[in-house]
Write an enzyme that holds these catalytic residues in place. Structure first.
Site, PDB file in Angstrom:
ATOM      1  N   ARG A 238     -14.411   3.595  18.943  1.00 38.00           N
ATOM      2  CA  ARG A 238     -13.374   2.577  18.783  1.00 38.00           C
ATOM      3  C   ARG A 238     -13.134   2.326  17.300  1.00 38.00           C
ATOM      4  O   ARG A 238     -14.078   2.310  16.508  1.00 38.00           O
ATOM      5  CB  ARG A 238     -13.823   1.231  19.380  1.00 38.00           C
ATOM      6  CG  ARG A 238     -13.530   1.025  20.842  1.00 38.00           C
ATOM      7  CD  ARG A 238     -12.036   0.903  21.146  1.00 38.00           C
ATOM      8  NE  ARG A 238     -11.817   0.658  22.554  1.00 38.00           N
ATOM      9  CZ  ARG A 238     -11.806   1.586  23.507  1.00 38.00           C
ATOM     10  NH1 ARG A 238     -12.004   2.855  23.193  1.00 38.00           N
ATOM     11  NH2 ARG A 238     -11.599   1.259  24.768  1.00 38.00           N
ATOM     12  N   GLU A 267      -4.984   0.935  14.967  1.00 41.49           N
ATOM     13  CA  GLU A 267      -4.184   2.048  15.457  1.00 41.49           C
ATOM     14  C   GLU A 267      -3.005   1.533  16.282  1.00 41.49           C
ATOM     15  O   GLU A 267      -3.132   0.486  16.909  1.00 41.49           O
ATOM     16  CB  GLU A 267      -5.054   3.028  16.278  1.00 41.49           C
ATOM     17  CG  GLU A 267      -5.688   2.421  17.494  1.00 41.49           C
ATOM     18  CD  GLU A 267      -6.706   3.350  18.151  1.00 41.49           C
ATOM     19  OE1 GLU A 267      -7.547   3.923  17.459  1.00 41.49           O
ATOM     20  OE2 GLU A 267      -6.634   3.465  19.390  1.00 41.49           O
ATOM     21  N   HIS A 285      -6.466   9.042  19.392  1.00 36.47           N
ATOM     22  CA  HIS A 285      -7.204   8.371  20.473  1.00 36.47           C
ATOM     23  C   HIS A 285      -7.039   9.117  21.810  1.00 36.47           C
ATOM     24  O   HIS A 285      -6.508   8.576  22.777  1.00 36.47           O
ATOM     25  CB  HIS A 285      -6.754   6.902  20.620  1.00 36.47           C
ATOM     26  CG  HIS A 285      -7.795   6.051  21.291  1.00 36.47           C
ATOM     27  ND1 HIS A 285      -7.979   4.708  21.010  1.00 36.47           N
ATOM     28  CD2 HIS A 285      -8.718   6.344  22.244  1.00 36.47           C
ATOM     29  CE1 HIS A 285      -8.961   4.227  21.758  1.00 36.47           C
ATOM     30  NE2 HIS A 285      -9.420   5.207  22.527  1.00 36.47           N
TER      31      HIS A 285
END
Ligand code: GLV
Length: 325
Positions: A238, A267, A285
């Site tokens: 993360r 992000e 991601h």
């Protein structure tokens, strides 16, 4: 009457078909991320929601959705959900552990191998038409095989990453709040060490801890300085676990050799420094993003939701206190 549910982002047809057997379903198949206000409006009259890590489920939202009984996240990480606020309002919260362990571990490995062998750099070089011929000292990378791998966070995914390391004959170090069972350590040939020892000894450091206030900036300037100048950092867990500004500085000034990153602070807006660096591999991601795994995650969330709304026990209930109350 069927319970009313909302699916906040695009899912697969089979996910919607399954939900429709038990629920009246509205969904955002256009896949436009919803603002907090739009989400609150869509959820105002709903009994359940299938949501994603891009949706913030907090006390303010729950306040506006009095009928909501369950929040089913399509992710293993659930830092987008205020679990305490859910529990306080008697709302069940679920996640999707297990089904994504292997795919997420594979991506961590892809980042590790890609950064070690400079795959994005060399691909850009070829695409730019700059390759004029083979040279002995061209694009020298570092070896993954027989190197030391340090895994910070030895949960399910950390263990799968460690399992793959035996094929590369790596030495595996790990740190975790508590050491894992002796039998698991033996099977993985992994040694529990302090975080400082892991940072000092590892050629590759992979982060696999969930994001929480305790893990915020777990890797910052001080930790990067403790790593070998030849080391590579992999973050596929993360954003926020790493202090991205400190990492940009460390990569710029050679404090460490490189980084493979699938997740970022804030992000999808990246620290602009990342885009100027060559010694990194960047991904948007996609840790769990294989066709099979994303289908399995969406279906797991849908099944959790239906179980919760039909009086059953969702398999992945994060706040069982709500059922016990
Ligand atoms: C993805 O990031 C997840 O937590 O499942």
């Amino acid at each position: 009457m069927k319970p009313k549910v909302f699916v906040t982002r695009e899912v697969f047809d089979e996910t919607l078909d399954y939900l429709a057997q038990y629920c009246e379903v509205e969904s955002n198949q256009q896949d436009m991320p919803l603002t907090a206000e739009a989400l609150a409006q869509r959820l105002a009259e709903k009994d359940g929601v299938v949501c994603c890590l891009t949706d913030r489920i907090d006390a303010g939202l729950l306040e506006r959705c009095p009928r909501l009984g369950i929040v089913a996240n399509i992710a293993v990480g659930y830092n987008n959900i205020d679990i305490a606020a859910c529990t306080a309002r008697g709302v069940m919260a679920t996640n999707t552990p297990g089904v994504l362990d292997d795919s997420t571990a594979d991506l961590a490995w892809a980042l590790m191998l890609g950064t070690a062998r400079r795959l994005t750099e060399v691909e850009s070089y070829i695409r730019a038409g700059e390759w004029t011929g083979w040279r002995l000292k061209q694009w020298l990378g570092v070896d993954v095989h027989h190197a030391t791998l340090g895994i910070i966070g030895m949960g399910r995914i950390g263990q799968v990453i460690a399992r793959r390391a035996s094929g590369f004959e790596m030495k595996v170090l790990y740190c975790n709040r508590r050491p894992v069972a002796n039998e698991i350590e033996r099977r993985l040939s992994a040694t529990h060490v302090s975080k400082d020892e892991l940072l000092a000894q590892s050629d590759f450091v992979i982060l696999q801890v969930p994001y929480s206030p305790e893990t915020h900036h777990l890797i910052g300037a001080a930790e990067l300085k403790k790593m070998k100048p030849t080391a590579i950092l992999i973050n596929s867990t993360r954003g926020g676990v790493v202090d991205d500004a400190a990492l940009v500085a460390a990569l710029r000034d050679g404090t460490i050799r490189g980084a493979g990153l699938d997740v970022f602070e804030n992000e999808p807006r990246l620290h602009p420094g990342f885009l100027e660096l060559k010694n990194i591999v960047l991904a948007p991601h996609i840790g769990s993003s294989t066709e099979a795994t994303r289908r399995a995650m969406a279906m797991t969330a849908a099944k959790n939701l239906v179980a919760g709304l039909t009086g059953g026990m969702p398999s992945n209930l994060l706040n069982p206190e709500v059922k016990e109350a």
